[in-house]
Scaffold this active site. Structure first.
Site, mmCIF file in Angstrom:
data_model
loop_
_atom_site.group_PDB
_atom_site.id
_atom_site.type_symbol
_atom_site.label_atom_id
_atom_site.label_comp_id
_atom_site.label_asym_id
_atom_site.label_seq_id
_atom_site.Cartn_x
_atom_site.Cartn_y
_atom_site.Cartn_z
ATOM 1 N N TYR A 459 0.877 -1.180 0.000
ATOM 2 C CA TYR A 459 0.000 0.000 0.000
ATOM 3 C C TYR A 459 0.912 1.227 0.000
ATOM 4 C CZ TYR A 459 -3.983 -3.037 1.127
ATOM 5 O OH TYR A 459 -4.970 -3.997 1.097
HETATM 6 P P1 FDA Z 1 3.293 -2.633 -10.263
HETATM 7 O O1 FDA Z 1 3.549 -3.209 -11.598
HETATM 8 O O2 FDA Z 1 2.828 -1.219 -10.202
HETATM 9 O O3 FDA Z 1 4.509 -2.885 -9.328
HETATM 10 C C1 FDA Z 1 4.545 -2.515 -7.971
HETATM 11 C C2 FDA Z 1 5.996 -2.389 -7.496
HETATM 12 O O4 FDA Z 1 6.681 -3.612 -7.703
HETATM 13 C C3 FDA Z 1 6.795 -1.341 -8.279
HETATM 14 O O5 FDA Z 1 7.800 -0.810 -7.438
HETATM 15 C C4 FDA Z 1 7.420 -2.166 -9.376
HETATM 16 O O6 FDA Z 1 8.567 -1.580 -9.951
HETATM 17 C C5 FDA Z 1 7.741 -3.450 -8.652
HETATM 18 N N1 FDA Z 1 7.699 -4.599 -9.561
HETATM 19 C C6 FDA Z 1 6.636 -4.995 -10.292
HETATM 20 N N2 FDA Z 1 6.950 -6.093 -10.974
HETATM 21 C C7 FDA Z 1 8.232 -6.405 -10.692
HETATM 22 C C8 FDA Z 1 9.108 -7.428 -11.107
HETATM 23 N N3 FDA Z 1 8.696 -8.357 -11.959
HETATM 24 N N4 FDA Z 1 10.371 -7.433 -10.642
HETATM 25 C C9 FDA Z 1 10.788 -6.470 -9.770
HETATM 26 N N5 FDA Z 1 10.000 -5.479 -9.332
HETATM 27 C C10 FDA Z 1 8.718 -5.439 -9.778
HETATM 28 N N6 FDA Z 1 -2.562 -5.914 -2.052
HETATM 29 C C11 FDA Z 1 -2.818 -6.986 -1.263
HETATM 30 O O7 FDA Z 1 -1.925 -7.458 -0.556
HETATM 31 N N7 FDA Z 1 -4.057 -7.557 -1.267
HETATM 32 C C12 FDA Z 1 -5.059 -7.097 -2.052
HETATM 33 O O8 FDA Z 1 -6.165 -7.640 -2.039
HETATM 34 C C13 FDA Z 1 -4.815 -5.980 -2.886
HETATM 35 N N8 FDA Z 1 -5.781 -5.456 -3.695
HETATM 36 C C14 FDA Z 1 -5.503 -4.383 -4.498
HETATM 37 C C15 FDA Z 1 -6.490 -3.853 -5.330
HETATM 38 C C16 FDA Z 1 -6.234 -2.743 -6.130
HETATM 39 C C17 FDA Z 1 -7.318 -2.208 -7.013
HETATM 40 C C18 FDA Z 1 -4.959 -2.148 -6.104
HETATM 41 C C19 FDA Z 1 -4.666 -0.939 -6.933
HETATM 42 C C20 FDA Z 1 -3.960 -2.668 -5.291
HETATM 43 C C21 FDA Z 1 -4.227 -3.782 -4.472
HETATM 44 N N9 FDA Z 1 -3.248 -4.325 -3.646
HETATM 45 C C22 FDA Z 1 -3.532 -5.402 -2.857
HETATM 46 C C23 FDA Z 1 -1.898 -3.742 -3.632
HETATM 47 C C24 FDA Z 1 -0.984 -4.525 -4.572
HETATM 48 O O9 FDA Z 1 -0.606 -5.743 -3.964
HETATM 49 C C25 FDA Z 1 0.281 -3.707 -4.870
HETATM 50 O O10 FDA Z 1 -0.059 -2.493 -5.472
HETATM 51 C C26 FDA Z 1 1.241 -4.503 -5.757
HETATM 52 O O11 FDA Z 1 2.529 -3.986 -5.642
HETATM 53 C C27 FDA Z 1 0.780 -4.484 -7.179
HETATM 54 O O12 FDA Z 1 1.579 -5.264 -7.998
HETATM 55 P P2 FDA Z 1 1.579 -4.931 -9.576
HETATM 56 O O13 FDA Z 1 2.513 -5.841 -10.221
HETATM 57 O O14 FDA Z 1 0.180 -4.849 -10.060
HETATM 58 O O15 FDA Z 1 2.111 -3.441 -9.515
#
Ligand code: FDA
Length: 518
Positions: A459
């Site tokens: 978050y």
């Molecule tokens: P994103 O791609 O934006 O990455 C997030 C971070 O991780 C960034 O710093 C990115 O650079 C890094 N990163 C991403 N992929 C990487 C990789 N392959 N290697 C290295 N670094 C990498 N959380 C939770 O615990 N339970 C929940 O139920 C929810 N629900 C939820 C709903 C909604 C609508 C949102 C917007 C967010 C959540 N979250 C959540 C929070 C979510 O777990 C958190 O935002 C994650 O980091 C999202 O991962 P993404 O890959 O989508 O994000």
């Protein structure tokens, strides 16, 4: 050697990329510069928080790898041409850190690396970082109706960021976090090497399971441990307003929710509603999943939380995949629990602007404290606001706080998520809504954890502290680092110093490297 970026950097980067030794699959369209007609649609496709849609600092190049060599080439060529990297899996970072930077940068967008291979016999799966939670749940369901995975709720969250920050959902009390259920991983490090668990070593493998992946390299895939789920689970979503005794139920919930049978998870979502009967009031939704049938759940609830008055008719029996659909129903509307294909949806879950914060709670919040919280929820200055209480206990209490970088284990009874969402564009609306979260956060200070005031890295909240543009000392980074990681922060910095000593993988809240004297 690092060169200062120049105007022809994208061209130099691209040339370097295609000349990278061992590069394969160069026929595919994987590089997008600002002059490419698809650049904006690729960039915007997973900008989850519209606060960051129209900002001026855009990447010089977006790379959408279809092959590990594309990640390796991007890491090496970015260093050579003075570009930073932002890695994006699902794009859900609350502060846009996966696609926003104030320096010349490249996005590695893992949208094409989303393969999921489920091995039912060994109860494991390999999942590439660009896959979404909904896809993972669906692919498990295709192979088995009695296996699941303990991760987040919202189908569009990306595997890459989610697991690297912890990842919790309705199986957390039974099985812990997503990061607690990882058996192997593949990462490309700062030298362009592809490493699995054995090659990266236990320290780095520890760090990427909860310490945020972005500081350490690019995680290509995770090998996850699947967990048993019964063929029948029970779900409910029961709403109570303040007039319907919500305060008393919350009081009791705060005492019992972390102590209940670990198969029950009851989250409380609180927000302002306009009800026909009571006018403007606060409504609490008790959203729950139970790993078992209704006949067992109802007496359990009558014994431990009778104040809720849960009735059989409030409950629905379904499968575990049905519960995943149910928990996403606010975004899908009224759909059948038997249609799990909706979880394969790739459209973004929510298109609006938002700002959120988190807190952890050790002692129940007093009635006066809660009443003050209602005042913030009543506030008409913001378009929409919600406060969520998510219970701990069960498996979370059995795992030591140093097992993984995610330190918030025993002693916490629940965590809080504060969020405000708005549709109006422009700075004034953004400032007004951000201020709301800051005011509610300040108000809550006496009621939540302190020294440090714990926060959840998934978050993401830049208000709690950021790195300098240049060098950041360990002490300065500790301002935010101790909140996210507690006593694990130093070990994270030690791992960082070993695997990325020149701090190439850096951002506003990346783990700092340690100087010798630190
Ligand atoms: P994103 O791609 O934006 O990455 C997030 C971070 O991780 C960034 O710093 C990115 O650079 C890094 N990163 C991403 N992929 C990487 C990789 N392959 N290697 C290295 N670094 C990498 N959380 C939770 O615990 N339970 C929940 O139920 C929810 N629900 C939820 C709903 C909604 C609508 C949102 C917007 C967010 C959540 N979250 C959540 C929070 C979510 O777990 C958190 O935002 C994650 O980091 C999202 O991962 P993404 O890959 O989508 O994000």
């Amino acid at each position: 050697s690092f060169e200062p970026p120049s105007l022809d950097t994208p061209e130099k980067f691209i040339q370097c990329f295609y000349n990278y030794p061992n590069i394969t699959n160069t026929n595919s369209n994987v590089l997008y510069t600002q002059t490419n007609s698809s650049y904006s649609s690729v960039l915007n496709a997973t900008i989850q928080n519209l606060r960051f849609l129209n900002i001026s600092s855009k990447p010089q190049v977006i790379v959408t790898p279809v092959d590990v060599s594309h990640i390796q080439a991007t890491i090496m060529c970015s260093q050579r041409h003075g570009l930073q990297i932002r890695t994006r899996s699902g794009g859900h970072d609350y502060e846009g850190l996966s696609y926003v930077a104030e320096v010349p940068f490249v996005i590695i967008d893992l949208i094409n690396l989303r393969e999921i291979t489920v091995d039912v016999e060994n109860q494991t799966a390999w999942v590439q970082s660009g896959a979404q939670l909904g896809e993972l749940y669906y692919r498990i369901y295709e192979k088995s109706k009695t296996l699941g995975f303990p991760a987040g709720v919202c189908y569009s969250v990306g595997i890459g960021g989610h697991i690297s920050g912890g990842g919790y959902g309705f199986l957390m009390r039974k099985y812990g976090l997503a990061a607690d259920n990882i058996v192997d991983a593949q990462i490309v490090d700062v030298n362009g090497n592809l490493l699995d668990r054995q090659a990266m070593g236990e320290d780095l493998f520890w760090a990427i399971r909860g310490g945020g992946g972005a500081s350490f390299g690019v995680i290509v895939a995770w090998k996850i441990k699947l967990v048993p789920v019964p063929s029948t689970v029970t779900i409910f979503n029961v709403a109570r307003t303040l007039e319907e005794n919500a305060t008393e139920i919350i009081q009791k919930w705060q005492v019992v929710a972390s102590k209940l049978d670990e198969r029950i998870y009851i989250r409380m979502d609180m927000e302002k509603v306009h009800s026909r009967e009571y006018g403007k009031t606060i409504q609490v939704n008790f959203v729950s999943m139970f790993l078992g049938g209704v006949e067992e759940l109802v007496p359990l609830m009558q014994k431990s939380l009778p104040e809720l008055g849960l009735d059989r008719k409030d409950c629905t029996e379904t499968s575990w995949i049905g519960s995943a659909v149910f928990l996403n129903s606010p975004w899908f509307g009224n759909i059948s629990l038997e249609a799990p294909e909706v979880l394969l949806n790739r459209t973004q879950i929510y298109s609006g602007h938002y700002k959120a914060k988190s807190d952890y709670v050790r002692q129940p919040i007093s009635i006066d404290g809660l009443r003050g919280l209602w005042r913030f929820l009543y506030d008409d200055e913001v378009e929409r606001s919600q406060v969520q209480f998510a219970p701990y206990g069960g498996r979370m209490y059995e795992i030591s706080e140093s097992e993984l970088p995610f330190a918030h284990r025993s002693g916490y009874i629940f965590h809080i998520h504060y969020v405000t969402n708005w549709e109006t564009t422009g700075d004034e609306a953004a400032q007004r809504h951000k201020n709301w979260t800051r005011r509610v956060y300040k108000y809550m200070e006496p009621y939540v954890s302190n020294s440090p005031r714990a926060a959840y890295v998934n978050y993401r909240d830049l208000d709690i502290g950021v790195n300098n543009k240049g060098y950041t000392s360990y002490d300065q980074a500790s301002i935010w680092g101790l909140k996210y990681f507690g006593n694990n922060f130093r070990r994270l910095a030690t791992v960082k110093t070993r695997v990325d000593p020149y701090n190439f993988f850096t951002n506003e809240q990346s783990i700092p490297t340690l100087l010798e004297e630190e």
